[in-house]
Design a protein around this motif. Structure first.
Motif, mmCIF file in Angstrom:
data_model
loop_
_atom_site.group_PDB
_atom_site.id
_atom_site.type_symbol
_atom_site.label_atom_id
_atom_site.label_comp_id
_atom_site.label_asym_id
_atom_site.label_seq_id
_atom_site.Cartn_x
_atom_site.Cartn_y
_atom_site.Cartn_z
ATOM 1 N N ASN A 1 73.664 146.971 95.357
ATOM 2 C CA ASN A 1 73.167 148.345 95.263
ATOM 3 C C ASN A 1 74.257 149.392 95.056
ATOM 4 N N TYR A 2 75.390 149.002 94.476
ATOM 5 C CA TYR A 2 76.464 149.972 94.258
ATOM 6 C C TYR A 2 76.024 151.069 93.299
ATOM 7 N N GLY B 1 59.522 144.584 93.347
ATOM 8 C CA GLY B 1 60.444 145.380 94.139
ATOM 9 C C GLY B 1 61.787 144.716 94.350
ATOM 10 N N PRO B 2 62.565 145.165 95.353
ATOM 11 C CA PRO B 2 63.928 144.665 95.549
ATOM 12 C C PRO B 2 63.942 143.218 96.039
ATOM 13 N N ARG B 3 65.045 142.538 95.792
ATOM 14 C CA ARG B 3 65.179 141.137 96.191
ATOM 15 C C ARG B 3 65.703 141.038 97.621
ATOM 16 N N ASP B 4 65.136 140.109 98.366
ATOM 17 C CA ASP B 4 65.560 139.935 99.747
ATOM 18 C C ASP B 4 65.759 138.471 100.122
ATOM 19 N N ASP B 5 65.826 137.588 99.133
ATOM 20 C CA ASP B 5 66.044 136.168 99.371
ATOM 21 C C ASP B 5 67.547 135.903 99.375
ATOM 22 N N PRO C 1 68.340 145.800 92.271
ATOM 23 C CA PRO C 1 68.431 146.239 93.665
ATOM 24 C C PRO C 1 68.025 145.154 94.653
ATOM 25 N N THR C 2 68.640 145.198 95.816
ATOM 26 C CA THR C 2 68.378 144.227 96.872
ATOM 27 C C THR C 2 68.121 144.953 98.189
ATOM 28 N N VAL C 3 67.461 144.271 99.114
ATOM 29 C CA VAL C 3 67.296 144.795 100.470
ATOM 30 C C VAL C 3 68.628 144.567 101.188
ATOM 31 N N ALA D 1 64.010 147.674 103.767
ATOM 32 C CA ALA D 1 62.915 146.694 103.764
ATOM 33 C C ALA D 1 62.201 146.806 102.423
ATOM 34 N N LYS D 2 61.249 145.919 102.188
ATOM 35 C CA LYS D 2 60.437 145.994 100.979
ATOM 36 C C LYS D 2 59.688 147.332 100.948
#
Length: 493
Positions: free
Chosen positions: A178-179, A245-249, A312-314, A321-322
């Motif tokens: 997320n820079y 949405g953003p990735r969280d894996d 983007p990532t969590v 969060a999502k």
């Protein structure tokens, strides 16, 4: 040495003695240029002060690669803000990008109409491009002069890090990602600190963007780190509801990160050593060795992710969060921010032209039944791969039943409508209602105007309607900023 000092003195005197505008921001003085703008259709003729290539953070190079942006150090003398700053390093695509690129790219532009007012409203533009391509000016397409002159607003446009350098993540604290979004946050903080020097009102800031820029605006709405930095938000053809949405894996992100490392010659086993190695990789390797074909060789990665490998990532800080979870959490409140969300007709045309490049030069796009059946599965497979009933229902929903018996039935409109609903219209509706339910003041629009003359070739009128870029962004955004929401928008309640 004496000659050098004399030369610097003459440069300084040329700035001071000229008619070019000079302002002082928190890191030093800037010299810009005066620009005349006139347009008969709207009866506007005025002077603007334009400052381009203003650094809002330190260059994210060397040890600052894959780190949040750092505050810009003050400079001596007067900074020349008359040249466009470098665009950020971006993904190689089939569409050549003309602007010079560099890792030193954290620059913004300010377009300020000459006025006696000291508190003009401000509009901050975030460009799109799938978090992988684009720039604040986009080869001149995003020149903010017209919007500033006609709308009587100060326009700010900004670069942010893209592709691997902007969104690479190991899925842990060593490279949370997320820079590029943090760059946007730093630019908004710069606006709060400095826009008064240009005649702007830091308490009337609208942030607006298109496609990935609109998704960025959505993340800014949801992030706890952006509180107080803007007061209105416009999301044009993009929300966080697109593509899940953003990735969280974390496991998947780690696998992708180490695969990227191997492509770039960094085979370190742990993420800390991997990131440190990647900070020393020559810049050109990020463009040369990370194309779609090479990324597809990384084992164990879902092909759907490779369509947008860096996103983007969590990260637990900027995105906690999502989005669906954030919007449903008790206590989420953006009632002090007016939100406008909208889409254009024929949004799916861009995807169709990508899948069938011959359509870019066709007078009218044509899709056969066989092509339609293949393409719709490519579109919806990621969301409905385990639900064949839903796949069949979606396919049948858009079929042109009145003409289906003909052998030459054209399925182009069916695919365009399906893709537009899937990628833009339905996510926009979902996000608008979620924000409304959270207590925010939300409006929606849908643009259907077609330009009589296209800048995109023989089939360009449809493409223009799908992506009308700055011309229509100006017309919409100008009214949303300076007056009441127009009649063409629908308040969500």
């Amino acid at each position: 040495m004496v000659l050098l000092q004399f030369g610097l003195l003459m440069v300084l005197l040329s700035y001071v003695c000229s008619d070019d505008p000079i302002v002082e921001v928190n890191t030093g003085k800037l010299v810009g240029k005066s620009v005349e703008f006139s347009h008969e259709d709207v009866n506007v003729n005025r002077t603007l002060h334009v400052f381009t290539g203003i650094p809002y953070a330190e260059p994210p190079v060397g040890d600052l690669r894959f780190r949040p942006p750092q505050p810009k150090a003050p400079w001596p003398g007067i900074y020349n803000a008359t040249d466009i700053g470098f665009a950020c390093i971006q993904q190689n695509t089939a569409y050549p990008f003309q602007e010079p690129q560099s890792e030193d790219c954290l620059y913004l532009n300010v377009y300020s109409p000459l006025t006696n007012s000291t508190n003009l409203p401000v509009m901050v533009w975030i460009h799109g491009g799938g978090f992988s391509i684009g720039s604040a000016t986009n080869d001149g397409l995003y020149d903010g002069t017209a919007l500033a002159a006609i709308g009587d607003v100060i326009v700010v446009s900004l670069n942010y890090r893209l592709f691997a350098l902007g969104f690479f993540s190991t899925g842990d604290e060593n490279a949370p990602g997320n820079y590029g979004l943090l760059d946007q946050l730093a630019a908004l903080k710069w606006v709060q600190d400095n826009i008064a020097a240009f005649g702007g009102d830091a308490d009337r800031v609208t942030v607006f963007g298109e496609s990935a820029g609109a998704i960025s605006v959505d993340y800014l709405l949801l992030s706890p780190m952006s509180a107080g930095l803007f007061h209105r938000a416009i999301l044009q053809s993009g929300t966080t509801s697109i593509a899940g949405g953003p990735r969280d894996d974390g496991e998947m992100l780690s696998r992708l990160a180490h695969g990227v490392g191997q492509l770039l010659g960094c085979n370190e086993k742990n993420s800390q050593d991997l990131v440190q190695c990647l900070r020393s990789v020559p810049l050109e390797h990020f463009k040369e060795k990370l194309d779609q074909r090479q990324l597809a060789t990384i084992p164990g990665i879902d092909p759907g992710i490779l369509a947008l490998p860096f996103a983007p990532t969590v990260d637990g800080q900027f995105i906690t969060a999502k989005p669906d979870d954030l919007l449903s959490q008790e206590g989420f409140n953006k009632t002090n921010v007016d939100i406008l969300i909208g889409t254009n007709a024929n949004e799916g045309t861009m995807s169709l032209a990508t899948l069938l490049p011959s359509l870019a030069v066709a007078s009218e796009p044509t899709v056969s039944k066989a092509e339609y059946e293949q393409m719709y599965l490519l579109l919806i497979y990621g969301s409905f791969k385990n639900n064949p009933t839903a796949q069949d229902a979606i396919q049948l929903m858009y079929i042109p039943w009145a003409e289906v018996a003909a052998n030459d039935t054209n399925y182009a409109d069916a695919y365009i409508e399906m893709q537009g609903d899937y990628m833009f219209v339905c996510p926009a509706d979902k996000s608008a209602r979620a924000y409304s339910n959270s207590g925010a003041n939300v409006y929606m629009y849908h643009m259907t105007h077609e330009r009589p003359i296209s800048c995109l070739g023989s089939s360009g009128r449809r493409l223009d309607t799908a992506k009308n870029f700055l011309l229509y962004l100006e017309r919409i955004s100008m009214h949303f900023q300076i007056g009441d929401w127009p009649r063409g928008s629908q308040h969500i309640s």
